[in-house]
Design an enzyme around this catalytic site. Structure first.
Site, PDB file in Angstrom:
ATOM      1  CG  ASP A 178      -1.812   1.162   1.338  1.00 56.23           C
ATOM      2  OD1 ASP A 178      -2.694   1.278   0.480  1.00 56.23           O
ATOM      3  OD2 ASP A 178      -1.654   1.963   2.270  1.00 56.23           O
ATOM      4  CD  GLU A 203      -2.158   1.974  -3.593  1.00 59.30           C
ATOM      5  OE1 GLU A 203      -3.259   2.324  -4.046  1.00 59.30           O
ATOM      6  OE2 GLU A 203      -1.838   2.104  -2.392  1.00 59.30           O
TER       7      GLU A 203
END
Length: 915
Positions: A509, A546
């Site tokens: 993340d 990400e």
């Protein structure tokens, strides 16, 4: 150095212009120097202790300036009329010149600060000072206080106390040994408990190694199964006091219900393993380019599934029920070609009550009674949003323990065995397991109830701003993985998940908030794991995340951060927003009704925004170029003819202010058009498609989108339900929208469209949403859902059928992937990809050439190109055997290729056959 007085060390600075003697620099000269202003600055932390003998600070040098380091073990520094009082003091020397390059390499954001040194004779006090309240002060030659501030200490802690050994619980035979890194602690006590609700049965002082400041204690065999907490006596800058923090272990491996206490367990204990765990064989994986990812939330998977045992719904155990409809669904996808199940956060989170008896859920029968565009559903869901069992889980509490709300019993080690049962069951149907990990922030910090790291080493694990406050650009308290022991925590945690739980990969993340160095260390550590020594093959562990670039780390402000561009060549994957936006239209934060390739831009305009058709055509052709780069693996150096008729490289084609092509290897790109974030693809289509586009055509738009992801070079990624036209009733951020708006239905009765106006941040669009949700003509039924599923399985089979869809190197892509229908005269809405395996080395024993036509137009398209020669083409067998023949509208003959509206056709030319 003297105690009690002010042994001010006058600095012999070079002479400066006279104004320095009056205005002592911009930072100080423009600051409130009143008593109140100085007190406020004392409680900020604008100085940085970066190595054992070096402090950096925005304090101006001038003739007669005196700089002093203050420390007080009792945190009793006070500010009197003549400056700070109490504690001990060490004189500092100003050093002229730029900051040491070695220091700047680690802390680039400190460029421009002044350098101050401790004398060698004073270095013996550093260890004691670091366990104290700290400040640095600036006085003029008359002793007048000009500035004072607290100190950030991560740099000096890394310099002195970086530790490479084991932390947490380590077993010596049957005896547990506990280790805690707490270099600033004045004392640490271990409290043992038979049960979390009981008083501690014993409290034992722990001893610190003076070289590493690791506190340790050797236990006894009978400690196994007991719960524990640490009592850490430590200075906390957030309160300005010496605190006694009762805190769980940052390296916890088992927990009580709601994580109030850590538990002593041995992860090698056979009682914590399902039968056959040590012999578990993973499904084969030849190359990362063979991966197909499927993102799923554990609770979503089964909470609404009546075929699952009631106690097991919403838990790891649901995956161990092979005949439940959800597992039958996953098995069908795996047989077609799905390889990896990506699980949203399954580590211990802070946002869900693990005691299911304490939770409250809205009544689904009542919710179902309301109209499809009502606001009653969201009102009921939001009323219980923080008391129900649902949350995405991006709220880390303990990084290395399975989340307890997904266990049938959250108290203790049951969650460990049940997590392993889930991994084992998924392996049994051919699926490897990916964990979504969130090391970029913690749920809490400081002295808050659910703070852990900051209660053990205050001010170390989190990234601080110039004033010493915690950066929160992620959402919450950002961690600082550029600090050695935060990096170690990440690496150690991931190694545990890989070895003790046999997790096959990790999705990071907000990976751009970590450093490239962190990711390379993780890659190399996990990649070195071997079946013989560690029980797993680390060469098969896939890493991606990400790669967004924002916040305080943007543009590598805190070091080279792990963004899309910076990770090229590392073998670590990043999500491809270029393909996503070109396919869907708009962007993550742009207009909801902006159209893209599959949603009708130019070919079926919705007339929102009043742009001219010529402008739409130009935008569409640019999107088609971006999609072509995506189909070619988003390689930086892939060459194609752009909309102007010019040869360009992928990196020369622009995506806003960034290159469209940005990777060096195809497995470095994750191709996706839907994820848990933002609207589902179906909801985006409902918002963007022109009103005259019917339900069947909208379903076909989704199928074209899925085909672009599935047949592109790189790693395809699908959100659970994307194959079922999944809807969240237009909710773009359903992280806390309950089971109702996040429902998955593997019985295929509903896709969850029209279950009420979505909550919260969607309110600005409620009039538009209400109009759409209330329209019965837009509600998909079983026929559309099952049709979309059948088409998705067909795509998986096609991808699996030929290595030409799974090329492993940039060189192979450059040699074998071509595009027709390009340049200024191209047919809008039609992308023609040509995979040529007629030159050596060949990769596909069956097919010499493959032509894929992606038709995003609402009408049939015909295309012919001399590049295909006279070879005989036929529809791919997987497509020919499917229900998607469209009454002969997929043809390859002398007139060329013919493809139906909103469709993808795959034509193949077999070896040994030509025209």
């Amino acid at each position: 150095m003297m105690e009690g007085g002010f042994p001010l060390l006058a600095l012999k600075c070079r002479s400066f212009q006279p104004h320095f003697s009056v205005n002592v620099g911009d930072d100080v000269g423009q600051t409130d120097m009143s008593d109140g202003g100085l007190r406020a600055r004392l409680h900020s932390m604008r100085a940085h202790w970066v190595t054992r003998d070096t402090i950096l600070w925005q304090a101006p040098p001038f003739h007669g300036a005196v700089y002093t380091l203050h420390y007080d073990r009792s945190a009793a520094l006070t500010l009197g009329p003549d400056g700070p009082r109490g504690g001990n003091m060490i004189g500092l020397r100003y050093v002229d010149g730029a900051v040491d390059p070695v220091v700047l390499a680690k802390f680039p954001h400190l460029r421009g600060l002044a350098t101050f040194k401790l004398d060698a004779a004073d270095l013996g006090q550093v260890g004691d000072a670091l366990k104290s309240q700290l400040a640095v002060s600036l006085r003029d030659h008359d002793g007048r206080l000009l500035d004072i501030t607290g100190i950030q200490i991560p740099g000096v802690l890394d310099d002195l106390y970086t530790y490479h050994g084991d932390l947490g619980i380590v077993y010596d035979g049957t005896v547990p040994i506990l280790h805690l890194w707490a270099p600033t602690a004045q004392s640490v006590m271990l409290h043992l408990y038979d049960a979390p609700q009981n008083r501690s049965v014993s409290s034992v002082a722990m001893l610190a190694d003076p070289a590493t400041r690791v506190w340790s204690i050797r236990g006894a065999s009978e400690w196994t199964g007991k719960y524990y907490r640490y009592e850490v006596e430590v200075y906390a800058p957030t309160t300005g006091k010496i605190e006694r923090n009762f805190v769980t272990d940052p390296y916890s491996i088992s927990l009580s219900t709601n994580s109030t206490h850590s538990q002593i367990v041995d992860l090698r204990d056979p009682a914590l393993m399902p039968p056959g765990w040590n012999e578990l064989q993973k499904p084969p994986l030849a190359a990362f380019e063979d991966i197909v990812l499927y993102e799923l939330h554990v609770r979503d998977f089964s909470i609404n599934d009546s075929s699952v045992t009631p106690l097991h719904r919403g838990t790891y155990r649901a995956f161990a029920e092979p005949e439940a409809v959800g597992m039958r669904h996953l098995r069908g996808l795996a047989e077609a070609g799905l390889t990896h199940l990506h699980l949203l956060p399954v580590f211990d989170i802070a946002s869900v009550d693990e005691d299911r008896d304490a939770r409250m859920e809205p009544d689904p029968v009542e919710l179902a009674s309301y109209p499809p565009a009502s606001d009653r559903q969201q009102a009921a869901v939001m009323a219980l949003r923080d008391r129900d069992g649902f949350n995405w889980g991006y709220d880390p509490y303990h990084y290395t323990v399975p989340e307890g709300s997904y266990a049938t019993n959250p108290a203790g080690s049951a969650r460990i065995r049940e997590f392993r049962e889930m991994v084992q069951a998924l392996s049994g149907i051919g699926l490897r397991v990916i964990m979504d990990v969130v090391y970029n922030h913690t749920h809490s910090g400081g002295q808050s109830e659910k703070s852990v790291l900051d209660k053990v080493v205050p001010g170390y694990y989190h990234r601080l701003n110039a004033e010493g406050g915690v950066e929160k650009s992620t959402c919450c308290e950002n961690t600082a993985s550029e600090h050695a022991m935060m990096e170690k925590l990440m690496v150690d945690s991931l190694r545990t998940w890989a070895t003790a739980y046999k997790v096959d990969g990790f999705r990071f993340d907000l990976m751009g908030h970590h450093m490239v160095a962190n990711m390379l260390k993780i890659r190399d550590t996990l990649g070195s794991l071997t079946p013989a020594q560690d029980g797993v093959d680390g060469s098969k562990i896939y890493l991606y995340g990400e790669g967004w670039d924002f916040g305080e780390v943007a543009y590598s402000a805190r070091g080279l951060n792990a963004t899309q561009a910076n990770l090229a060549g590392t073998g670590i994957g990043t999500f491809n927003d270029r393909l996503r936006d070109a396919v869907r239209g708009g962007g993550a934060f742009s207009g909801l009704q902006d159209q893209g390739f599959i949603t009708g831009l130019f070919t079926a305009p919705n007339h929102i925004g009043h742009t001219s058709l010529e402008h739409q055509r130009h935008t569409l052709l640019h999107q088609m170029d971006q999609i072509r780069v995506g189909l070619a693996g988003s390689l930086r150096d892939y060459q194609l003819i752009n909309l102007w008729g010019n040869w360009v490289r992928g990196e020369e084609l622009r995506y806003n202010d960034k290159p469209t092509g940005y990777v060096s290897d195809p497995h470095e790109v994750i191709n996706y058009i839907e994820a848990h974030d933002n609207e589902t693809l179906w909801d985006a289509i409902q918002l963007k498609a022109a009103p005259y586009i019917g339900l069947a055509q909208r379903a076909r738009m989704q199928m074209v989108g899925n085909s672009l992801v599935c047949l592109a070079q790189g790693v395809p990624f699908f959100h659970a339900g994307q194959e079922l036209l999944r809807s969240k009733s237009l909710d773009r951020n359903s992280y806390n929208s309950g089971d109702w708006f996040n429902k998955l239905d593997f019985s295929y009765e509903t896709n969850n469209w029209g279950v009420g106006l979505p909550p919260g941040e969607n309110r600005h669009h409620w009039p538009l949403m209400a109009h759409l949700l209330a329209n019965p003509a837009l509600k998909a039924g079983r026929a559309e859902i099952e049709g979309a599923l059948a088409h998705f399985k067909m795509l998986l089979r096609i991808r699996k059928s030929s290595k030409l869809f799974r090329l492993e190197t940039a060189a192979e892509i450059r040699a074998k992937v071509r595009f027709a229908n390009v340049g200024p005269g191209q047919i809008p809405g039609l992308i023609v990809m040509y995979l040529d395996d007629t030159t050596q080395p060949t990769l596909d024993e069956v097919y010499a050439q493959i032509v894929v036509l992606f038709n995003a137009a609402p009408h049939e398209q015909t295309f012919r190109d001399a590049a295909f020669g006279d070879r005989a083409f036929e529809l791919h067998p997987a497509q020919a055997d499917s229900a998607f023949m469209d009454d002969g509208l997929f043809l390859a003959d002398q007139a060329g290729f013919r493809v139906a509206p909103f469709s993808t056709a795959v034509f193949v030319s077999r070896r040994g056959r030509n025209g």
